[in-house]
Design an enzyme around this catalytic site. Structure first.
Site, PDB file in Angstrom:
ATOM      1  N   ALA A  61       0.842  -1.197   0.000  1.00 55.53           N
ATOM      2  CA  ALA A  61       0.000   0.000   0.000  1.00 55.53           C
ATOM      3  C   ALA A  61       0.876   1.246   0.000  1.00 55.53           C
ATOM      4  O   ALA A  61       2.026   1.195   0.430  1.00 55.53           O
ATOM      5  CB  ALA A  61      -0.896  -0.005   1.222  1.00 55.53           C
ATOM      6  N   GLY A 100       0.872  -5.222   1.121  1.00 56.64           N
ATOM      7  CA  GLY A 100      -0.250  -5.393   0.190  1.00 56.64           C
ATOM      8  C   GLY A 100       0.187  -6.018  -1.123  1.00 56.64           C
ATOM      9  O   GLY A 100      -0.605  -6.650  -1.815  1.00 56.64           O
ATOM     10  N   GLU A 103       0.057  -9.613  -0.424  1.00 55.04           N
ATOM     11  CA  GLU A 103      -1.367  -9.992  -0.312  1.00 55.04           C
ATOM     12  C   GLU A 103      -2.001 -10.084  -1.705  1.00 55.04           C
ATOM     13  O   GLU A 103      -2.785 -10.989  -1.981  1.00 55.04           O
ATOM     14  CB  GLU A 103      -2.090  -8.984   0.587  1.00 55.04           C
ATOM     15  CG  GLU A 103      -1.693  -9.108   2.060  1.00 55.04           C
ATOM     16  CD  GLU A 103      -2.128  -7.934   2.905  1.00 55.04           C
ATOM     17  OE1 GLU A 103      -2.775  -8.171   3.945  1.00 55.04           O
ATOM     18  OE2 GLU A 103      -1.848  -6.787   2.506  1.00 55.04           O
ATOM     19  N   GLU A 123       4.161  -4.979   7.630  1.00 54.15           N
ATOM     20  CA  GLU A 123       3.254  -3.959   8.164  1.00 54.15           C
ATOM     21  C   GLU A 123       3.519  -3.654   9.648  1.00 54.15           C
ATOM     22  O   GLU A 123       3.377  -2.517  10.098  1.00 54.15           O
ATOM     23  CB  GLU A 123       1.801  -4.407   7.979  1.00 54.15           C
ATOM     24  CG  GLU A 123       1.286  -4.313   6.558  1.00 54.15           C
ATOM     25  CD  GLU A 123       1.599  -5.555   5.732  1.00 54.15           C
ATOM     26  OE1 GLU A 123       0.995  -5.703   4.665  1.00 54.15           O
ATOM     27  OE2 GLU A 123       2.454  -6.356   6.149  1.00 54.15           O
TER      28      GLU A 123
END
Ligand SMILES: C[C@H](O)[C@H](C)C(=O)SCCNC(=O)CCNC(=O)[C@H](O)C(C)(C)COP(=O)([O-])OP(=O)([O-])OC[C@H]1O[C@@H](n2cnc3c(N)ncnc32)[C@H](O)[C@@H]1OP(=O)([O-])[O-]
Length: 719
Positions: A61, A100, A103, A123
């Site tokens: 992200a 992310g 992910e 994270e």
């Protein structure tokens, strides 16, 4: 930004295009969504490959977008549309697949990675947890224990380890996108249900409660005071105990508690601060992008004591050829063995062959004649170092950079001993030098920008976080430490104990309080500096104790301990007792209590109750005030410099961002009010007097840290 193209007839290739590391910004998410829709609705497309531009898959992200109003498509539905797709989707993973980004790859049906890829869910290092399903998907794919380790540490793993864990399906040495396209062609039309990770049950763990209890205890200890690692464990537990959709709700719930937390803001600030310090500047205006670094192929280390040995190891591990010089034969042989053993140990841990061959040893200073750079690490004695710099200036080839590992001496004095003072800079490493990430690169009044650029670049090559600072007494880190230690001594005089002060600082998040830390680094080190500064006067038999030096309050408590041979762990006695010289476990020492009582009685001081809040305010706010003075005087160019120095060199808890960031979180007006309060009752302690910059920042409405630079400039221009 993401783009769809067509390859090999039936493969839709979606390329993430957001340099340099293809983070999932709003535009990139929009691009992925549109490209996927197009590819899935196009009958010619039988399979899809997702890759990243410039050899990087995706760094997750976009941290810069974090805040209350995030625009663009939400990441969770976006990536789960991929998992439910009715055409095989293959992730072509190169460079990094982090957060992310991993992910996203986990919702693809297959993952092909290049052998040099780094993968992970970091994270937690940003005060968050993998909030796009990572805590629910990873355990279903690689099991709970491995997921707990990766998610609570945020560790990046190699492609080889990822393959071993079952995180990726194939590792390639050749072109990753080609390999992924070939793979996609080979699985077109194959059933996909078994490839949808969210549909899988979480592997059963017989002693589930015991495993989670043990991990929770471990993260509470290892990451003392940090909330994100705890939430990570709770989220993975949901994967082990709840159906996927319920687990996702739990993950979202935990993520929302972290997302707006002060710790997340501090850790994300620290992430960008680490990168900002690389963009250094000097008061002259010279800076990282106007100065050219010189290559350093051969470096010399002069003086192979504790620091010299660590620096030699760090240089060799960075692939630099090293000439290690020590005039004392015995010390030279001991150093050779120590360096060899340390490199061997490092090689075993990293699986890379040891770099001993890079090092030549000599007891003759002439051996440094043709190196590109010399790092001097002899005893911390000004006259000795001056002699060494005279010699180096005479011996070394023209243009050789002369660097000193001094931690407090005046660099200009050393430079003035040489023919070319512009080639002299400080490279202040922290013990152990092959472990500690921080490097203070110190420029003197004559240091050239090229010399600074070269030292900064060498620091980066050695894996250090290098910060360029000016040449004031103690540079940045040690200068700020002085009022911090001073206040801790005054607190003892007024009624506190080493235990109380250390407890307050350790509960704040420091790995060690000031007294345990002093015992570790050796009380005699500070004593020698105080003697050089003419502060430490022998109390001796006269028993006469004075608490003023040059009109300033001074506490001789540390000197008294040293006069009794209590140097800390190395003598087994200091502020605590350690049972034996070299002992590591601190135990309260009644001798210290008696000393404090006698000391107060002799000086007519009355002990009073002192609480943890006062300890924190006086120790931390005086340190912060000194940091602001350093900014005001221009010895550091930004608050980020100071915060990175304290987080990576002085154990300041990372989840509190650093002294400057912490001050902005507490509120500069509060820091000012408290310092004013303490200064009024301690006018003979100048380090409590709020500095001009602090007053100016408060008067300007206490702007956020990233705005301090412009206000500091205004003050400097007025000075
Ligand atoms: C839902 C989801 O679960 C959650 C919520 C998340 O996903 S949270 C996000 C999780 N992701 C991460 O923690 C990865 C963070 N990045 C890195 O670890 C490294 O960057 C790198 C990938 C290993 C490359 O290292 P590098 O040394 O080659 O280059 P660099 O200098 O570091 O980076 C190059 C430039 O890119 C910027 N940058 C890197 N990663 C970024 C990110 N995630 N967001 C915004 N900017 C980023 C960085 O500031 C620098 O900018 P500038 O300084 O040039 O202006």
């Amino acid at each position: 930004m993401a783009q769809l193209s067509y390859v090999s007839g039936s493969v839709g290739l979606i390329t993430l295009q957001n340099p340099p590391v293809n983070v999932l910004s709003a535009a990139t998410r929009q691009g992925i969504m549109e490209s996927m829709k197009k590819a899935l609705n196009d009958p010619k497309v039988k399979s899809v490959v997702i890759c990243g531009q410039n050899g990087v898959f995706c760094a997750g992200a976009d941290i810069k977008e974090f805040g209350p109003n995030i625009s663009g498509p939400s990441i969770v539905p976006l990536i789960y549309d991929i998992e439910v797709a009715n055409k095989p989707v293959v992730a072509a993973i190169e460079g990094s697949a982090l957060g992310g980004g991993l992910e996203l790859a986990l919702t693809c049906h297959y993952r092909i990675a290049h052998s040099k890829t780094r993968l992970g869910l970091p994270e937690v290092t940003l005060g968050l947890l993998p909030g796009a399903g990572g805590t629910q998907l990873l355990p279903r794919l690689i099991g709970i224990p491995a997921s707990l380790e990766l998610i609570t540490t945020g560790r990046h793993i190699t492609a080889a380890e990822a393959l071993q864990l079952g995180l990726v399906d194939h590792v390639t040495q050749s072109d990753t996108v080609d390999s992924a396209v070939k793979f996609a062609l080979s699985v077109e039309g194959e059933p996909l249900d078994s490839r949808r990770i969210s549909k899988r049950p979480c592997p059963h763990l017989p002693d589930l409660d015991a495993v989670f209890e043990a991990v929770m205890q471990k993260v509470r200890q290892k990451f003392y005071g940090a909330i994100a690692p705890i939430a990570c464990v709770q989220a993975v537990r949901a994967a082990a105990t709840l159906p996927f959709s319920e687990g996702m709700k739990r993950e979202q719930q935990l993520m929302s508690t972290l997302f707006t937390s002060g710790q997340a803001r501090a850790l994300q600030y620290s992430f960008f601060a680490q990168r900002a310090v690389g963009r250094w500047s000097m008061p002259s205006g010279a800076s990282w992008n106007t100065s050219k670094a010189r290559p350093v192929h051969r470096a010399a280390v002069l003086g192979l004591g504790t620091m010299g040995r660590g620096i030699t190891v760090a240089l060799a591990q960075a692939g630099v050829s090293v000439v290690a010089v020590e005039i004392q034969e015995k010390q030279l042989n001991e150093a050779r063995e120590h360096v060899y053993a340390t490199l061997e140990r490092g090689a075993q841990q990293s699986g890379v062959s040891p770099s001993c061959a890079n090092i030549t040893y000599s007891h003759d200073i002439q051996a440094v004649a043709d190196v590109d750079l010399v790092i001097e690490a002899v005893l911390e004695d000004l006259s000795l170092k001056e002699k060494v710099f005279q010699q180096l200036s005479a011996i070394c080839k023209p243009g050789t950079l002369l660097c000193s590992n001094t931690s407090s001496l005046d660099l200009n004095c050393l430079a003035s001993q040489t023919k070319n003072p512009e080639l002299v800079v400080g490279m202040h490493f922290f013990a152990p030098a092959h472990v500690m990430k921080l490097l203070e690169v110190v420029y003197g009044s004559k240091s050239s920008p090229e010399a600074v650029a070269t030292a900064m670049q060498l620091g980066k090559k050695m894996g250090k976080i290098s910060v360029a600072v000016g040449n004031c007494r103690g540079f940045v880190g040690n200068r700020m430490l002085k009022p911090y230690i001073e206040q801790s001594y005054f607190l003892l005089e007024e009624g506190a104990t080493p235990e109380l002060v250390d407890k307050a600082l350790e509960e704040f998040g420091f790995p060690m309080g000031v007294f345990r830390m002093s015992d570790l680094s050796g009380l005699d080190v500070g004593w020698r500096v105080r003697k050089e500064d003419g502060l430490a006067e022998p109390v001796g038999t006269s028993g006469q104790i004075t608490r003023l030096r040059g009109g300033r309050r001074y506490s001789p408590l540390g000197d008294i301990l040293c006069e009794h041979g209590r140097f800390g762990q190395k003598t087994g006695l200091g502020w605590y007792q350690y049972g034996r010289p070299g002992g590591r476990v601190a135990k309260s020492d009644p001798w210290v209590f008696n000393l404090l009582e006698e000391y107060r009685a002799r000086l007519g001081l009355t002990a009073r109750p002192i609480d943890q809040q006062e300890v924190l305010e006086r120790c931390l706010y005086s340190l912060i005030n000194e940091g602001l003075c350093i900014l005001e005087e221009g010895f550091a160019s930004s608050p980020e410099d100071i915060d990175v120095i304290y987080v990576f060199g002085y154990g300041w808890p990372k989840h509190r961002g650093g002294p400057m960031f912490y001050a902005s979180m507490v509120g500069l007006a509060t820091v000012l009010e408290r310092l004013d309060h303490y200064y009024r009752s301690n006018p003979d302690v100048p380090s409590l007097k709020p500095c001009k910059l602090l007053r100016q920042l408060v008067a300007s409405g206490s702007p956020p840290v990233h705005k301090w630079k412009e206000i500091t400039k205004k003050i400097q221009n007025r000075l």
